[in-house]
Structure formats: C-alpha cells, structure tokens
Design a protein around this motif. Structure first.
Motif, short mmCIF file in Angstrom:
data_model
loop_
_atom_site.label_atom_id
_atom_site.label_comp_id
_atom_site.label_asym_id
_atom_site.label_seq_id
_atom_site.Cartn_x
_atom_site.Cartn_y
_atom_site.Cartn_z
N GLN A 255 0.79 -1.21 0.00
CA GLN A 255 0.00 0.00 0.00
C GLN A 255 0.84 1.28 0.00
OE1 GLN A 255 -2.66 -1.67 -1.04
NE2 GLN A 255 -3.88 -0.11 -0.01
N ASN A 256 1.65 1.46 1.03
CA ASN A 256 2.43 2.69 1.17
C ASN A 256 3.53 2.46 2.21
OD1 ASN A 256 1.26 3.30 3.87
ND2 ASN A 256 -0.63 3.58 2.68
N PRO A 257 4.45 3.44 2.37
CA PRO A 257 5.55 3.25 3.34
C PRO A 257 5.08 3.07 4.78
CG PRO A 257 6.08 5.01 1.80
CD PRO A 257 4.66 4.66 1.55
N SER A 258 3.89 3.58 5.10
CA SER A 258 3.40 3.48 6.48
C SER A 258 2.88 2.08 6.80
CB SER A 258 2.30 4.51 6.72
OG SER A 258 2.79 5.82 6.53
N THR A 259 2.18 1.45 5.86
CA THR A 259 1.55 0.16 6.13
C THR A 259 2.33 -1.02 5.57
OG1 THR A 259 0.23 0.30 4.11
CG2 THR A 259 -0.72 1.23 6.11
N GLY A 260 3.11 -0.80 4.50
CA GLY A 260 3.82 -1.91 3.87
C GLY A 260 2.85 -2.80 3.12
N VAL A 261 3.18 -4.10 3.02
CA VAL A 261 2.32 -5.07 2.35
C VAL A 261 1.24 -5.53 3.32
CG1 VAL A 261 2.21 -7.28 1.13
CG2 VAL A 261 4.24 -5.81 0.89
N VAL A 262 -0.02 -5.37 2.93
CA VAL A 262 -1.12 -5.71 3.84
C VAL A 262 -2.20 -6.50 3.10
CG1 VAL A 262 -0.77 -3.69 5.33
CG2 VAL A 262 -2.26 -3.51 3.32
N GLU A 263 -3.05 -7.18 3.87
CA GLU A 263 -4.25 -7.83 3.34
C GLU A 263 -5.44 -7.08 3.90
OE1 GLU A 263 -6.41 -12.27 3.05
OE2 GLU A 263 -4.56 -11.97 4.20
N ARG A 264 -6.31 -6.60 3.02
CA ARG A 264 -7.44 -5.76 3.41
C ARG A 264 -8.71 -6.20 2.68
NH1 ARG A 264 -4.38 -4.32 6.85
NH2 ARG A 264 -3.68 -2.20 7.35
N PRO A 265 -9.87 -5.89 3.27
CA PRO A 265 -11.13 -6.14 2.55
C PRO A 265 -11.30 -5.13 1.42
CG PRO A 265 -11.58 -5.03 4.62
CD PRO A 265 -10.11 -5.39 4.63
#
Length: 278
Positions: A255-265
């Motif tokens: 996503q971005n530098p703050s969250t990194g790689v994430v799994e989201r709905p």
C-alpha cells in the motif's frame, strides 16, 4: 856621557795594592747582590702561592634531605605528565563526542526528512484515491440512473486453483514486508513490484508499472472477481495502484511506506477495475 845613562822602561806602571783591593770588593759586592736576587727569584718561582677553600661536609642528614628532594621532584614531574595525559584524553573524548553528536543529528534529520517525505507521499496517494473514487462514484451513479442497474463488487469464487492459487499463496506470504518505491523483493516491494514478482512465480511476465499492468490481461467486472485477478485503482492504462484479489472479499497489496504489504477487505479501498491474466 856616563855609561850608566837612564834608559826609559816600556813596562806599565804597577797599580797600587789598595786600589786593586777596593775594586775587587766592589765587584764582589755586585756579584753577591745578583746572587741574592737570583736566589730569591728562584725561591719564589719554586714555591707558588696557593689558597685553600673549605667545603661543607655532607652529613647523613643532608644526604637524606637531598634524596627526599630528588624523589619529590621526580614525583611532581610524574604527576604533571599524568595530568597532561588526562587532559589530552579528555580533549580527545570531547572532540569525539562532538563529532558523534553532529553525526547523530545529521542521521536524525535525514530520518525525519525521509519520514516526512513518506507521509507526504501517503497523503498524496490517499488524496488521489479519494478523488478517483469520487469520480468513479459519480460515473457509476450516472450510469445507474440511466440504466436502473446497481453496481456492486462481488467476492466471486473464494477458492483459487492452479496458477492462481500459487499467486495468492505468494502474495499472502509477503504480508508484513516493507513498502519501498521501486522495490521488487524479496524483503520489500512497491505495489506493481509485488504484482510482477507474484506472477513471475508462475511463469508470467508482466509489465513493471501499474499503468501497464492495468491493461495486461482481460478486463473483468468487479462483480465477477476470481482469486488471482489483478485489481487496479484509477483508469485502465492510467492506474496509480494495483493489488491482487485473494478471494473472500480480500486483496493483498503493497500500500504505502506506512503500512507496507497488507491484506485488506475490498471495502477498505474499493478498486476501480480488474484484469485477469490466468
């Protein structure tokens, strides 16, 4: 004429004994005076005048005092040297501390600047997505008003098979890793870098950037998604973000530098469209 005439004599007249005695006495007196003077001079030359100086006697107490004085002087010199070494060490330590502080400040400034830049990028990305969603929502509303249909995002099939399953498994395994612009793994990714690397695992070569990936396959409706589909945000061919649909209404993305790689709905950030390459 008499036969006994006087014939003059050629002999010198004899001096009187008294005169000769007087002259001998005078000569003897002169010689005696010279002898006395010579003897006196010889005596003076043979016996030079000397002067005796008396030196103080070095007693045992004085020797002890001298030794103690020498020891005190030596100790003072050692103390001065030790103090000089301590002063030099303190000056060196102060200089090193000053350099370390300057270096720490420089690193802190660089880190702060980097964090601020990442925050600005994230804010710009969120603003861009918000604007894109607003435009998409307005378009959908206009389309729905004309056709009477309602747009929806379907979770589609929740079970991935074959190559799609491998892609889904790979992107889920990257969750938690860092977001770094331009990175393609293995420890960090950007959004298109993650998608490209995921499909590379199953032998599919995708373009590097999100704009090109948004047109790399067949466009599919958001109401008919399948695990392994590529989601994009923005227009097809001008997308600014991509991710991978993993089923059950979820997607994985860098996503971005703050969250990194994430799994989201999908409801967390509804995509604009999707393409299918598997």
């Amino acid at each position: 004429m008499s036969h006994t005439a006087h014939i003059p004599s050629h002999r010198k007249p004899r001096r009187s004994a008294s005169k000769m005695a007087m002259r001998a006495g005078v000569a003897g007196g002169v010689l005696g005076t010279l002898a006395v003077a010579g003897a006196s001079g010889s005596a003076n030359a043979a016996e030079p005048v000397t002067q005796t100086l008396e030196l103080p006697t070095l007693t045992a107490d004085m020797a002890v005092q001298v030794a103690q004085s020498a020891e005190v002087t030596q100790q003072a010199a050692a103390n001065y040297q030790l103090q000089a070494e301590r002063d030099a060490a303190a000056a060196k330590a102060a200089k090193q501390a000053k350099a370390d502080l300057a270096d720490a400040k420089k690193k802190a400034e660089a880190k702060k600047k980097k964090a601020e830049e990442a925050a600005r990028e994230a804010a710009a990305e969120r603003a861009s997505r918000t604007a894109e969603r607003t435009t998409l929502s307005a378009s959908t509303s206009t389309s729905d008003s004309g056709s009477g249909a309602s747009a929806s995002v379907s979770t589609g099939s929740s079970t991935a098979t074959g190559s799609a399953a491998a892609v889904v498994s790979f992107v889920k395994a990257q969750v938690g890793k860092a977001y770094v612009s331009g990175a393609t793994g293995p420890s960090a990714y950007d959004c298109s870098g993650l998608v490209q690397t995921a499909f590379k695992q199953v032998g599919i070569s995708l373009p590097r950037v999100s704009q090109d990936q948004s047109t790399a396959g067949t466009q599919v409706s958001l109401s008919n998604l399948q695990p392994g589909d590529i989601l994009y945000w923005g227009g097809a061919g001008s997308a600014y973000h991509v991710g991978v649909y993993v089923g059950d209404g979820m997607f994985v993305g860098a996503q971005n530098p703050s969250t990194g790689v994430v799994e989201r709905p999908l409801s967390y950030d509804p995509p604009s469209g999707a393409v299918r390459v598997l």
